[in-house]
Design an enzyme around this catalytic site. Structure first.
Site, short mmCIF file in Angstrom:
data_model
loop_
_atom_site.label_atom_id
_atom_site.label_comp_id
_atom_site.label_asym_id
_atom_site.label_seq_id
_atom_site.Cartn_x
_atom_site.Cartn_y
_atom_site.Cartn_z
N GLY A 193 0.49 -4.95 1.01
CA GLY A 193 -0.74 -5.06 0.20
C GLY A 193 -0.52 -5.78 -1.11
O GLY A 193 -1.45 -6.38 -1.65
N ALA B 223 0.87 -1.18 0.00
CA ALA B 223 0.00 0.00 0.00
C ALA B 223 0.90 1.23 0.00
O ALA B 223 2.07 1.15 0.39
CB ALA B 223 -0.89 -0.02 1.24
N GLU C 179 4.42 -4.90 7.33
CA GLU C 179 3.56 -3.92 8.01
C GLU C 179 3.97 -3.65 9.46
O GLU C 179 3.96 -2.51 9.91
CB GLU C 179 2.09 -4.40 7.99
CG GLU C 179 1.39 -4.16 6.68
CD GLU C 179 1.55 -5.30 5.67
OE1 GLU C 179 2.45 -6.14 5.85
OE2 GLU C 179 0.78 -5.32 4.70
N GLU D 126 -0.75 -9.31 -0.20
CA GLU D 126 -2.17 -9.58 0.06
C GLU D 126 -2.95 -9.73 -1.25
O GLU D 126 -3.85 -10.56 -1.36
CB GLU D 126 -2.78 -8.45 0.90
CG GLU D 126 -2.22 -8.39 2.30
CD GLU D 126 -2.88 -7.29 3.11
OE1 GLU D 126 -3.83 -7.56 3.85
OE2 GLU D 126 -2.43 -6.13 2.99
N1 COA Z 1 4.51 3.15 -0.75
C1 COA Z 1 4.88 4.31 -1.29
N2 COA Z 1 5.99 4.46 -2.02
C2 COA Z 1 6.76 3.37 -2.22
C3 COA Z 1 6.43 2.12 -1.69
C4 COA Z 1 5.24 2.04 -0.91
N3 COA Z 1 4.83 0.88 -0.39
N4 COA Z 1 7.39 1.24 -2.04
C5 COA Z 1 8.27 1.92 -2.78
N5 COA Z 1 7.90 3.20 -2.89
C6 COA Z 1 8.56 4.29 -3.61
C7 COA Z 1 9.77 4.80 -2.86
O1 COA Z 1 9.38 5.73 -1.88
C8 COA Z 1 10.54 5.42 -4.00
O2 COA Z 1 9.94 6.66 -4.33
P1 COA Z 1 10.88 7.97 -4.57
O3 COA Z 1 11.75 7.60 -5.74
O4 COA Z 1 9.90 9.04 -4.89
O5 COA Z 1 11.66 8.18 -3.32
C9 COA Z 1 10.28 4.48 -5.16
O6 COA Z 1 9.07 3.79 -4.83
C10 COA Z 1 11.36 3.46 -5.35
O7 COA Z 1 11.54 2.76 -4.14
P2 COA Z 1 12.97 2.59 -3.43
O8 COA Z 1 12.73 2.35 -1.98
O9 COA Z 1 13.87 3.72 -3.79
O10 COA Z 1 13.47 1.25 -4.14
P3 COA Z 1 14.52 0.20 -3.55
O11 COA Z 1 14.85 -0.69 -4.69
O12 COA Z 1 15.63 0.87 -2.85
O13 COA Z 1 13.69 -0.64 -2.46
C11 COA Z 1 11.77 -1.82 -1.58
C12 COA Z 1 12.60 -1.42 -2.83
C13 COA Z 1 10.51 -2.53 -2.05
C14 COA Z 1 12.60 -2.74 -0.68
C15 COA Z 1 11.42 -0.54 -0.81
O14 COA Z 1 10.85 0.39 -1.71
C16 COA Z 1 10.43 -0.76 0.31
O15 COA Z 1 10.79 -1.27 1.35
N6 COA Z 1 9.17 -0.36 0.07
C17 COA Z 1 8.13 -0.43 1.08
C18 COA Z 1 7.63 -1.85 1.24
C19 COA Z 1 6.57 -1.92 2.33
O16 COA Z 1 6.82 -1.67 3.49
N7 COA Z 1 5.33 -2.24 1.92
C20 COA Z 1 4.23 -2.40 2.81
C21 COA Z 1 3.46 -1.14 2.91
S1 COA Z 1 2.07 -1.34 3.99
#
Ligand code: COA
Length: 277
Positions: free
Chosen positions: A128, A83, A151, A131
């Site tokens: 999400g 999400a 989460e 999910e």
């Molecule tokens: N919500 C909002 N934005 C997200 C996102 C999320 N769940 N997951 C990734 N993004 C965004 C990042 O903020 C970034 O945006 P920006 O370029 O404007 O800063 C872009 O997507 C790229 O992500 P980034 O984190 O730079 O890529 P990465 O390869 O370094 O890492 C992940 C990838 C998936 C490990 C990391 O993005 C992450 O941990 N995301 C969140 C996962 C999460 O907690 N999901 C559950 C949410 S309830």
């Protein structure tokens, strides 16, 4: 007015091409490929995207030409990275319930979709996104896929049905461990614990997804639909009620042209030509 009313009154295929921001639909014979395309945020699910997903599935439900749906993320890195955390960060208690409800309802529509839905997971399927795969009927992954429920590391829990569906799919012990640790599992491990049925090279993901879905869509569409109904009803109710329901559906199928065709084709040693009636 329900979404389905809107879509029965309008040509949704052309709507899908013009009105959607985060989703596009590609057509391949009797399959629809629903592409979640918000690559700059790793396809993270904001409220508008979830709403579009609901609209698309409402349209696909009414489309008799569609016999199966593939859900896939655009780009190489992610199926859906969860999400939208930037959006979630602003919610208050009432808003939190609404966020959860919206996701639950749309994901439930996908789970109750009358045609098979397959998640083709290339890259991250976190929170999400994980999910969403659980709400699909079938799941395959590319070698670079990652699954997990991060989460709790954000101070929340999975809120789109994930705390319920994960345990049903992979068992209570593993579901509790994944949910409480927030750890990610790679594609091979996901296959070992039953999260996905196959791991394939990224370049083959879509083709392999289509091949698996075609194994389903070559069967009688009404039977496939009833099988889904019976299986998912069975998960939600007592064994004896589920058996009653199963018998009713079994009897109902005896009245279909598809059953006559399937059995005649077997007896006549030819391929069945199902009409979905
Ligand atoms: N919500 C909002 N934005 C997200 C996102 C999320 N769940 N997951 C990734 N993004 C965004 C990042 O903020 C970034 O945006 P920006 O370029 O404007 O800063 C872009 O997507 C790229 O992500 P980034 O984190 O730079 O890529 P990465 O390869 O370094 O890492 C992940 C990838 C998936 C490990 C990391 O993005 C992450 O941990 N995301 C969140 C996962 C999460 O907690 N999901 C559950 C949410 S309830």
């Amino acid at each position: 007015m329900r979404r389905s009313d809107v879509f029965s009154a309008r040509t949704y295929r052309s709507l899908i091409m013009t009105d959607l921001t985060y989703i596009r639909v590609e057509w391949d014979g009797d399959l629809a490929v629903v592409v979640i395309d918000r690559q700059d945020k790793l396809n993270a699910l904001n409220a508008d995207l979830i709403s579009e997903l609901g609209d698309v599935f409402a349209g696909l439900r009414a489309d008799d030409k569609v016999r199966g749906v593939i859900l896939i993320g655009a780009g190489e890195k992610a199926f859906v990275a969860g999400a939208d955390i930037a959006e979630l960060a602003k919610m208050d208690a009432v808003g939190g319930v609404q966020v959860s409800r919206q996701g639950q309802e749309v994901f439930r529509e996908i789970e109750r979709f009358p045609k098979p839905v397959l998640a083709a997971v290339g890259g991250y399927a976190l929170g999400g996104g994980c999910e969403l795969t659980l709400a699909c009927h079938l799941r395959i992954a590319s070698e670079n896929a990652w699954f997990g429920f991060p989460e709790v590391s954000l101070g929340i829990i999975p809120g789109y049905g994930g705390t319920i569906r994960l345990a049903r799919l992979i068992g209570l012990g593993r579901a509790v461990e994944l949910t409480l640790t927030g750890e990610r599992v790679g594609a091979e491990r996901a296959a070992e614990i039953g999260l996905v049925s196959a791991v394939v090279p990224r370049s083959e993901l879509l083709d392999r997804a289509k091949a698996l879905l075609h194994k389903v869509t070559r069967n009688g569409p009404v039977a496939v639909r009833m099988a889904l109904e019976s299986i998912y009803r069975g998960v939600d109710t007592s064994f004896s009620e589920a058996q009653d329901f199963e018998s009713s559906l079994f009897g109902l199928l005896a009245s279909t042209e598809d059953m006559k065709e399937g059995m005649s084709a077997f007896l006549e040693k030819r391929k069945a030509d199902f009409k979905g009636r």
